[in-house]
Scaffold this motif. Sequence first.
Motif, PDB file in Angstrom:
ATOM      1  N   SER A 151      -3.502  -1.671   3.582  1.00  0.00           N
ATOM      2  CA  SER A 151      -3.895  -0.471   3.235  1.00  0.00           C
ATOM      3  C   SER A 151      -3.534   0.828   4.090  1.00  0.00           C
ATOM      4  O   SER A 151      -3.267   0.763   5.290  1.00  0.00           O
ATOM      5  CB  SER A 151      -5.517  -0.653   3.038  1.00  0.00           C
ATOM      6  OG  SER A 151      -6.053   0.830   2.383  1.00  0.00           O
ATOM      7  N   SER A 188      -8.851  -1.844  -7.169  1.00  0.00           N
ATOM      8  CA  SER A 188      -8.618  -0.385  -6.828  1.00  0.00           C
ATOM      9  C   SER A 188      -9.710   0.406  -7.474  1.00  0.00           C
ATOM     10  O   SER A 188      -9.920  -0.038  -8.647  1.00  0.00           O
ATOM     11  CB  SER A 188      -7.196  -0.190  -7.214  1.00  0.00           C
ATOM     12  OG  SER A 188      -6.934   1.267  -6.830  1.00  0.00           O
ATOM     13  N   SER A 225      -3.904  -1.866  -8.806  1.00  0.00           N
ATOM     14  CA  SER A 225      -3.902  -0.439  -8.191  1.00  0.00           C
ATOM     15  C   SER A 225      -4.083   0.586  -9.514  1.00  0.00           C
ATOM     16  O   SER A 225      -3.477   0.309 -10.340  1.00  0.00           O
ATOM     17  CB  SER A 225      -2.685   0.012  -7.494  1.00  0.00           C
ATOM     18  OG  SER A 225      -2.889   1.249  -6.788  1.00  0.00           O
ATOM     19  N   SER A 274     -12.491  -2.728  -2.542  1.00  0.00           N
ATOM     20  CA  SER A 274     -11.726  -1.460  -2.452  1.00  0.00           C
ATOM     21  C   SER A 274     -12.846  -0.282  -2.227  1.00  0.00           C
ATOM     22  O   SER A 274     -13.802  -0.496  -2.486  1.00  0.00           O
ATOM     23  CB  SER A 274     -11.257  -1.327  -3.704  1.00  0.00           C
ATOM     24  OG  SER A 274     -12.237  -1.681  -4.868  1.00  0.00           O
ATOM     25  N   ALA A 316       0.871  -1.434   0.003  1.00  0.00           N
ATOM     26  CA  ALA A 316      -0.009   0.078   0.110  1.00  0.00           C
ATOM     27  C   ALA A 316       0.936   1.356   0.016  1.00  0.00           C
ATOM     28  O   ALA A 316       1.833   1.204   0.659  1.00  0.00           O
ATOM     29  CB  ALA A 316      -0.896  -0.100   1.440  1.00  0.00           C
ATOM     30  N   GLY A 328      -9.407  -1.975   1.700  1.00  0.00           N
ATOM     31  CA  GLY A 328      -9.193  -0.801   1.308  1.00  0.00           C
ATOM     32  C   GLY A 328      -9.971   0.361   2.235  1.00  0.00           C
ATOM     33  O   GLY A 328     -11.121   0.087   2.689  1.00  0.00           O
TER      34      GLY A 328
END
Length: 331
Positions: free
Chosen positions: A67, A215, A258, A173, A19, A109
């Motif tokens: 995260s 993400s 991501s 996420s 992260a 997330g």
Amino acid sequence: MKLSGLKSVENAHDDSIWACAWVPATENRPALLLTGSLDESVRLWRADGLEPFLPSPSTGHCLGVVSVAAHPSGAVAASASLDSFVRVFDVDSNATIGTLEAPPSEVWGMQFDPKGAMLAVAGGSSGAVKLWDTSTFELLATLPVTPPNQQDQQPPPRPASKGSTPGGKFALSVAWSADGRRLACGSMDGTIAVFDVARGKLLHQLDGHFMPVRSLVYSPMDSRVLFSASDDAHVHIYDAEGKSLVGAMAGHASWVLSVDASPDGGAVATGSSDRTVKLWDIKMRAAVQTMGTHGDPVWGVAFRPPGGAGVRAGRLASVSDDRSISLYDYS
């Protein structure tokens, strides 16, 4: 638009880095890069040289950090771990401000809202987004990602790890729109739930992916536009208000882990398990550059936010399973 490699730090952590996020500049210091690792630590790095900001890392967790998030004020940040705790801390002193507890597999997330009043946490196997008040650290709301008429039809969630791909409504996420009115949550089954935050209401579901949505990020220039990254190797562009898939961008050879949008709204960057970072032109809907600075999957990419004394150049950071951080100039 172009990326140019500036610096890489090898062995930035003692284990995989999963992260990263930028801490905005304050009156007293420029922006900092925040990273979280499986080594159970969180580290802060100076923006251009990637020197450590604090003499020692934060070790407030007892399992890997999955995260990290920064408050828009730049004074506060948060880290979420496999130990089922979210630690909220003062950036400059590393002092713990609050600790949020959740059952196992229910902290993934997370992101602060644009005003900094709430912290949204993807609730993993709970199949919901948890909203926490950042002044009292009390749970404000739990927002299920499954429409009410489908909740009885869902199979029970299965356990998940960062690299696994179970089915069911496993909330993975989250992303806030720039105006703070909408919150999106990506799930392991490939769907994206969009919420009206003020009403605490699930508005609709965005379809198109068929594997986990790792993400999400809204365009900083248009709160209707949402970008998603998925294990199906695609990056999607949605009109999140009109419930429509506007475009699908392909180019990675494996999972897209991501995604982040540039401050000017003209590009997105992605990190993938194919070990590359890609820069995508939104108008062209195509990758315009591929960076191969990492030797293992790239779990995080993050553009530095604008602001701070003397800051002109754009920056992008990426982190990887190879324990390294890479910094790029974005122009």
